[in-house]
Design a protein around this motif. Structure first.
Motif, short mmCIF file in Angstrom:
data_model
loop_
_atom_site.label_atom_id
_atom_site.label_comp_id
_atom_site.label_asym_id
_atom_site.label_seq_id
_atom_site.Cartn_x
_atom_site.Cartn_y
_atom_site.Cartn_z
N ALA A 68 33.85 18.74 32.38
CA ALA A 68 34.31 18.10 31.84
C ALA A 68 35.12 17.89 32.55
O ALA A 68 36.03 16.50 32.30
CB ALA A 68 35.20 18.97 30.51
N GLU A 69 36.00 18.57 33.51
CA GLU A 69 36.88 17.53 34.33
C GLU A 69 36.08 16.59 35.52
O GLU A 69 37.36 15.09 35.76
CB GLU A 69 37.25 18.69 35.60
N TYR A 70 35.42 16.57 35.73
CA TYR A 70 34.99 15.55 36.24
C TYR A 70 34.06 14.41 35.96
O TYR A 70 34.31 13.19 35.78
CB TYR A 70 33.06 16.00 37.56
N LEU A 71 34.02 14.58 34.75
CA LEU A 71 34.09 13.51 33.44
C LEU A 71 34.47 12.81 33.24
O LEU A 71 35.11 11.37 33.71
CB LEU A 71 32.60 13.69 32.52
N ARG A 72 36.01 13.27 33.04
CA ARG A 72 37.21 12.97 32.95
C ARG A 72 37.72 12.07 33.80
O ARG A 72 38.75 10.90 33.56
CB ARG A 72 38.12 14.20 32.23
N ASN A 73 37.67 11.98 35.08
CA ASN A 73 38.12 12.04 36.77
C ASN A 73 37.16 11.06 37.47
O ASN A 73 37.51 10.24 38.03
CB ASN A 73 38.17 13.30 37.46
N ARG A 74 35.65 11.08 36.64
CA ARG A 74 34.68 10.08 37.00
C ARG A 74 34.65 8.56 37.58
O ARG A 74 35.18 8.22 38.51
CB ARG A 74 33.09 9.99 36.87
N HIS A 75 35.97 8.30 37.09
CA HIS A 75 36.04 6.57 37.28
C HIS A 75 37.92 6.37 38.65
O HIS A 75 37.36 5.60 39.65
CB HIS A 75 37.67 5.59 36.04
N ARG A 76 37.79 8.04 38.97
CA ARG A 76 39.05 7.58 39.91
C ARG A 76 37.94 8.26 41.51
O ARG A 76 38.67 7.76 42.69
CB ARG A 76 40.04 8.12 40.23
N ALA A 77 37.44 9.55 41.52
CA ALA A 77 36.25 10.18 42.07
C ALA A 77 35.00 10.65 41.36
O ALA A 77 35.43 11.02 40.35
CB ALA A 77 37.21 11.86 42.10
N ARG A 78 34.06 10.85 42.55
CA ARG A 78 32.40 10.37 42.22
C ARG A 78 32.71 11.56 42.67
O ARG A 78 33.24 12.75 43.53
CB ARG A 78 31.89 9.33 43.15
#
Length: 255
Positions: A245-255
């Motif tokens: 969930a954290e990764y998907l939420r932050n994906r526009h900043r960090a891949r």
């Protein structure tokens, strides 16, 4: 003048292989003490005790659904980084190796005292106990994949990008103490990921940026000119593995 006694205290893995070859080219490494990795069952139990089942389940989902596919898809980029920076990932030479169950074992302490190193370089081990750090009278240096003390723990480059904090996306060379990435800062540098980079290539970029600084720090330790740098301003935090969930939420900043 005798050659310096540089000892690597490490866990097994590609970053240890790369680090050894870089230091061996620069100085000649005396020995490598490699500990056995902590079992997956032990790691899972510790994480659950610390973070809870829900968070750990999210981390496992991230690893299976994101990190492993990214790793497979990023082999060409990783090879390009290794080639661009002259990183050699050949296996460690058996002639230099001593294997121990843990860096905190009596066997490891005995080996360090027998070797009497001038510098100990740490990479990818358990938290090192104070009794080990006090077993020999030389500095212990570590390359941390993050800007300490703001991004202690794991995946410091990823978390800096996820927090929209490119100014602290980098690598640190620091002295090792009994805490987690809390030792005095010797050198730091930033990395600049491209659109080709992602969660699985950030650590290799950090290693590439950190190795010249580590070599400089080892040289300063041998010369007696090692100096600590002021810590960057900000809140010290210990970071863990991202959940899905954290990764998907932050994906526009960090891949």
């Amino acid at each position: 003048m005798s050659s310096p006694r540089i000892v690597i205290l490490a866990g097994p893995g590609p970053s240890t292989d790369i680090l050894f070859h870089a230091l061996d080219r620069a100085f000649g490494v005396h020995s490598i003490i490699v500990e056995e990795p902590v079992s997956q069952q032990q790691l899972l139990k510790r994480r659950v005790e610390k973070l809870g089942w829900a968070t750990v389940a999210g981390q496992i989902m991230f690893k299976l659904l994101v990190a492993k596919p990214l790793e497979a898809a990023s082999q060409a980029r990783q090879q390009a980084i290794r080639a661009a920076h002259g990183l050699v990932a050949d296996p460690l030479p058996e002639s230099h190796l001593t294997r121990v169950a843990s860096v905190n074992s009596p066997e490891c302490i005995a080996e360090l005292q027998r070797m009497q190193p001038d510098v100990v370089v740490v990479n990818g081990t358990r938290i090192i106990a104070k009794k080990v750090l006090q077993a020999v009278s030389c500095p212990f240096l570590n390359t941390h994949a993050g800007i300490t003390p703001l991004y202690r723990g794991v995946h410091g480059g990823y978390w800096a990008l996820a927090n929209n904090d490119e100014a602290h996306c980098g690598v640190s060379i620091h002295l090792v103490d009994a805490g987690i990435d809390t030792g005095g800062i010797v050198h730091q540098a930033l990395i600049y990921p491209t659109k080709e980079d992602n969660f699985t290539t950030y650590p290799l970029l950090q290693l590439a940026a950190g190795l010249p600084l580590l070599i400089q720090a080892v040289r300063e330790a041998l010369d007696g000119t090692l100096q600590l740098q002021p810590a960057p301003v900000g809140t010290s935090r210990l970071w863990s593995h991202p959940t899905l969930a954290e990764y998907l939420r932050n994906r526009h900043r960090a891949r």
